[in-house]
Design a protein around this motif. Structure first.
Motif, short mmCIF file in Angstrom:
data_model
loop_
_atom_site.label_atom_id
_atom_site.label_comp_id
_atom_site.label_asym_id
_atom_site.label_seq_id
_atom_site.Cartn_x
_atom_site.Cartn_y
_atom_site.Cartn_z
N THR A 158 -9.21 5.94 -0.97
CA THR A 158 -8.97 4.69 -1.70
C THR A 158 -10.14 3.73 -1.67
O THR A 158 -10.16 2.76 -2.43
CB THR A 158 -7.74 3.96 -1.13
OG1 THR A 158 -7.96 3.66 0.26
CG2 THR A 158 -6.49 4.81 -1.27
N ARG A 171 0.83 -1.21 0.00
CA ARG A 171 0.00 0.00 0.00
C ARG A 171 0.87 1.27 0.00
O ARG A 171 0.57 2.22 -0.71
CB ARG A 171 -0.93 0.00 1.21
CG ARG A 171 -1.76 1.27 1.34
CD ARG A 171 -2.74 1.17 2.50
NE ARG A 171 -3.19 2.48 2.92
CZ ARG A 171 -4.13 3.19 2.30
NH1 ARG A 171 -4.70 2.71 1.21
NH2 ARG A 171 -4.48 4.37 2.75
N LEU A 217 -1.75 -5.00 -9.03
CA LEU A 217 -2.11 -4.83 -7.63
C LEU A 217 -3.38 -5.58 -7.27
O LEU A 217 -3.41 -6.40 -6.34
CB LEU A 217 -2.27 -3.33 -7.34
CG LEU A 217 -2.85 -2.95 -5.97
CD1 LEU A 217 -1.95 -3.45 -4.85
CD2 LEU A 217 -3.05 -1.45 -5.88
N TRP A 261 -7.33 0.06 3.12
CA TRP A 261 -7.97 0.53 1.89
C TRP A 261 -9.39 1.01 2.11
O TRP A 261 -9.80 2.02 1.53
CB TRP A 261 -7.98 -0.59 0.85
CG TRP A 261 -6.63 -1.05 0.44
CD1 TRP A 261 -5.96 -2.16 0.90
CD2 TRP A 261 -5.75 -0.43 -0.50
NE1 TRP A 261 -4.74 -2.26 0.30
CE2 TRP A 261 -4.57 -1.22 -0.57
CE3 TRP A 261 -5.84 0.70 -1.30
CZ2 TRP A 261 -3.51 -0.90 -1.40
CZ3 TRP A 261 -4.78 1.02 -2.14
CH2 TRP A 261 -3.63 0.23 -2.18
N GLY A 267 4.37 5.87 -6.70
CA GLY A 267 3.14 5.21 -7.09
C GLY A 267 2.36 6.05 -8.09
O GLY A 267 2.82 7.12 -8.51
N PRO A 268 1.20 5.61 -8.49
CA PRO A 268 0.58 4.36 -8.04
C PRO A 268 1.15 3.14 -8.74
O PRO A 268 1.78 3.24 -9.80
CB PRO A 268 -0.89 4.56 -8.43
CG PRO A 268 -0.83 5.43 -9.65
CD PRO A 268 0.33 6.36 -9.41
N ALA A 272 -2.55 -0.97 -11.59
CA ALA A 272 -3.78 -1.44 -10.95
C ALA A 272 -4.06 -2.91 -11.26
O ALA A 272 -4.55 -3.64 -10.39
CB ALA A 272 -4.96 -0.58 -11.39
N ASP A 328 2.12 1.92 -3.36
CA ASP A 328 1.06 2.42 -4.24
C ASP A 328 0.76 3.89 -3.97
O ASP A 328 0.55 4.66 -4.90
CB ASP A 328 -0.20 1.59 -4.05
CG ASP A 328 -1.34 2.08 -4.94
OD1 ASP A 328 -1.27 1.87 -6.16
OD2 ASP A 328 -2.29 2.69 -4.40
N ARG A 329 0.75 4.26 -2.71
CA ARG A 329 0.36 5.62 -2.33
C ARG A 329 1.53 6.57 -2.21
O ARG A 329 1.35 7.76 -1.99
CB ARG A 329 -0.38 5.59 -0.98
CG ARG A 329 -1.59 4.65 -0.94
CD ARG A 329 -2.67 5.07 -1.92
NE ARG A 329 -3.25 6.34 -1.55
CZ ARG A 329 -4.04 7.06 -2.35
NH1 ARG A 329 -4.30 6.64 -3.58
NH2 ARG A 329 -4.54 8.20 -1.92
#
Length: 251
Positions: free
Chosen positions: A126, A80, A95, A120, A88-89, A92, A83-84
């Motif tokens: 998110t 995470r 992930l 999440w 990131g991201p 998708a 991704d954040r």
């Protein structure tokens, strides 16, 4: 667990001097000391995302392989954060395919469901995308063409949807109620939506769903949830006495 992913992660760790030994782990950097899986996760899961020998999708796959191998929630935290974070991201498809496949597997998925719930789904930035990816986007396929794997994923996700805002999950709940096999998990989602600190229910709509669930009459907390929703309460933390009153009414 995906065996191939776990074995790739095992080789990656071994290249860095970290090896499984008995029920623990050893590291060339700390000779004579036995490490736990959690310690390995904290030391190495973040390093996956700096590996210059892998492209970004490869790093994501390796991270999920570490999760398969170690079974530690911290690995999901590093996924995470990658991704954040500033780089990131993450892609998708890589992930969320990683989440979906493991939510569908027979192996324990507690680290993943806790990750969904606490990270999440509780994050308003998110939650909508995450819920859509793990269930909302294909709930009708689950209901119309259920398989053991799809049902496992749907049940696991529904149980941890307490923090998901009502407008985000309402349509998926409305689809899930059509399949009796999902009713117990949907009930757990409704119950969590009432009790979770970040929980969110629309009392009238939630009560309508609740009355459609085919559950044993003695299901724990079914009567109490029905009462508080009938009285128009949205969340336990907004009106704490309501739940206690419902319990006393059952005594």
């Amino acid at each position: 667990m995906t065996t191939r992913g776990a074995e790739a992660a095992r080789r990656w760790l071994a290249e860095r001097g970290v090896r499984a030994e008995g029920e623990g782990w050893t590291s060339d950097g700390e000779p004579g000391r036995r490490l736990t899986a959690n310690e390995v996760a904290h030391s190495w899961a973040g390093e996956v995302f700096t590996d210059g020998g892998l492209d970004v999708p490869g790093r994501v796959r390796l991270a999920f392989g570490l999760l398969d191998l170690l079974g530690e929630y911290w690995v999901t935290c590093e996924i995470r954060m990658a991704d954040r974070g500033a780089t990131g991201p993450l892609p998708a498809d890589a992930l969320w395919d990683g989440y979906r496949r493991r939510l569908e597997a027979e192996e324990d998925a507690e680290a993943l469901t806790y990750s969904l719930w606490a990270d999440w789904f509780e994050d308003r930035a998110t939650v909508a995308a995450a819920f859509h990816e793990v269930l909302g986007g294909d709930i009708d396929r689950v209901v119309n063409e259920p398989t053991d794997a799809l049902l496992r994923r749907a049940r696991r996700v529904l149980k941890c949807t307490g923090p998901v805002p009502w407008p985000v999950k309402e349509a998926a709940y409305g689809s899930a109620v059509r399949l009796p096999a999902l009713h117990p998990a949907l009930f757990r989602g409704l119950l969590a939506g009432y009790h979770d600190v970040y929980g969110e229910l629309e009392p009238s709509a939630a009560l309508t769903l609740l009355t459609r669930l085919d559950l044993p009459a003695d299901t724990e907390h079914l009567a109490e949830l029905r009462q508080v929703l009938t009285e128009g309460h949205r969340n336990h933390h907004l009106s704490p006495p309501a739940w206690d009153d419902a319990i006393r009414a059952r005594a």
